[in-house]
Design an enzyme around this catalytic site. Structure first.
Site, short mmCIF file in Angstrom:
data_model
loop_
_atom_site.label_atom_id
_atom_site.label_comp_id
_atom_site.label_asym_id
_atom_site.label_seq_id
_atom_site.Cartn_x
_atom_site.Cartn_y
_atom_site.Cartn_z
N GLU A 52 2.64 0.34 6.95
CA GLU A 52 3.14 -0.48 5.85
C GLU A 52 4.14 -1.52 6.34
O GLU A 52 4.97 -1.29 7.22
CB GLU A 52 4.00 0.27 5.05
CG GLU A 52 4.76 -0.60 3.75
CD GLU A 52 5.45 0.47 2.99
OE1 GLU A 52 5.04 1.02 2.11
OE2 GLU A 52 6.67 0.63 3.28
N TYR A 105 4.11 -7.87 0.27
CA TYR A 105 4.15 -6.54 0.70
C TYR A 105 2.75 -6.32 1.26
O TYR A 105 1.79 -7.17 0.97
CB TYR A 105 4.02 -5.57 -0.58
CG TYR A 105 4.02 -3.99 -0.24
CD1 TYR A 105 5.03 -3.43 0.07
CD2 TYR A 105 2.52 -3.50 -0.38
CE1 TYR A 105 4.55 -2.14 0.41
CE2 TYR A 105 2.21 -2.21 -0.08
CZ TYR A 105 3.33 -1.54 0.22
OH TYR A 105 3.09 -0.13 0.57
#
Ligand code: GDP
Ligand code: MN
Length: 399
Positions: free
Chosen positions: A201, A113
């Site tokens: 993101e 992530y």
């Protein structure tokens, strides 16, 4: 403002962040040909097909699928284009899907992530990363906060190469992967700043299994989400052009056209107020008397009668709205304008639900006279002297 994944991929590409090749389709019969072309381009035997909607949790909802043939591509496209997507992020009514992305499939050794956002407490942007990437980052943050690593970004120097390498190393990237990952982090931080993002993101950032071309594996972005600061859109022409009205709440869109701000909520009482502070106070006092706001619509100070009438149309078109509270403290906004808009809305749409009006301030006498005259057309209307009484009345009326 939010954008779709296929648009986010364009931004990644311009930042030099590697992604697998892909193409967008809008109809079922394009799926087979696009499956063939993207797999051929990447030299793979499978692809991934994904719904383009402004919500995550697609994988778990069945709207991200691996496909191994042109027939599977067509089947998946048929399913995704003819069903609403319901995920943890959409609410039970789900979202319509009109575009799909078909991207070349990649083998995955590990999912990470990676995100940049603004840490208001630290007054800096921050790079957030985790070795536990993939589909359930919220769960990781909750259950295993130590698995989330952070590096704050200096406002003028940006993310430093040594910070990025440190993080890449701490995340467990090995050999040549470390520089690849660090380069991606720096590019993402740079894009965040340059494009006036509020979130940038990549989830997941992946490492492919070793191959002859990439003996250490290759670091790639296979999903990305960007949000942008609405107040900066005037200087972000490329981003502003990516706006998709189909993804917005129709009420909010209508309100925006008239310079009103409309916020849909989960309760049953619609609120028309002037000023954000008064909106907050109104919602607090509704809650205090045991009610729940369905929305609030702030008409501000300078809305015209036409705009306020549109405000009532928007509030009344919300199916959850079982009663309306009008709370106006007229300063620049005049009470007679609000009263006239109530009379217009009564004529045009009709108030089938209970309406409680509390008017105070500039031109209140004129406003009351207009309401008095319109009263016979609004049998559900009650007037209140102060906010406490008004909130109590509307909560009682809604039941
Ligand atoms: P999201 O669920 O909306 O975040 O959609 P993503 O695009 O992130 O995909 C969800 C998951 O599907 C990823 O975390 C991967 O595990 C898997 N996935 C997506 N694309 C590929 C691919 O090309 N190859 C493989 N093996 N898995 C993929
Ligand atoms: Mn994802």
């Amino acid at each position: 403002m939010k954008i779709h994944e296929y648009q986010a991929r364009e931004i990644l590409q311009q930042a030099g962040i590697p992604i697998p090749p892909g193409e967008v389709i809008e109809s079922i019969d394009e799926a087979a040909a696009v499956f063939k072309s993207v797999t051929k381009e990447a030299g793979t035997d499978f692809a991934v097909i994904k719904a383009m909607v402004h919500a995550g949790g697609r994988g778990k909802a069945g709207f991200v699928k691996l496909i191994h043939s042109a027939e599977e591509a067509t089947e998946a496209a048929r399913f995704m284009l003819s069903n609403k997507m319901v995920s943890v992020q959409t609410g039970p009514e789900g979202l319509d899907v009109s575009k799909l992305l078909i991207a070349a499939g990649v083998g995955i050794d590990h999912e990470y992530y990676l995100a940049i956002t603004t840490d208001r407490g630290a007054r800096r942007n921050v790079l957030i990363a985790s070795r536990e990437g993939g589909v359930e980052i919220e769960k990781v943050a909750h259950e295993n906060p130590d698995a989330i690593l952070k590096q704050h970004i200096h406002p003028s120097m940006g993310l430093q190469p040594h910070q990025a390498r440190r993080l890449a190393f701490d995340l467990g990237f090995k050999g040549k992967q470390i520089n690849q990952a660090a380069k991606i982090m720096i590019a993402l931080a740079d894009t965040y700043e340059k494009r006036d993002c509020t979130i940038a993101e990549i989830n997941p950032l992946i490492v492919t299994p070793p191959s002859s071309d990439h003996p250490d594996g290759q670091v790639l972005a296979i999903d990305a989400k960007f949000n942008f600061d609405d107040n900066a859109l005037y200087r972000q022409k490329q981003v502003a052009a990516m706006f998709d009205p189909a993804e917005e709440d129709p009420g909010e869109m209508r309100a925006k056209k008239f310079d009103l701000s409309y916020i849909p909520l989960d309760g049953s009482i619609g609120c028309l107020v002037n000023g954000a502070g008064l909106a907050m106070a109104t919602m607090d006092i509704i809650k205090h008397f045991g009610g729940d706001p369905a929305n609030f619509l702030d008409v501000g100070g300078s809305a015209t009668e036409e705009a306020v009438t549109e405000g009532f149309r928007i509030i009344l078109s919300d199916e959850n709205c079982k009663g309306v509270l009008v709370n106006i403290f007229g300063g620049i906004m005049r009470c007679d304008v609000i009263a006239q808009a109530i009379a217009n809305a009564a004529k045009e749409v009709g108030f089938e639900v209970p309406l409680v009006v509390r008017l105070e301030g500039t031109n209140v006498e004129e406003g009351r006279a207009i309401l008095e005259e319109a009263k016979s057309q609004i049998p559900t209307m009650q007037t209140a002297r102060d906010l406490g009484e008004a909130a109590e009345m509307v909560v009682a009326a809604v039941g």
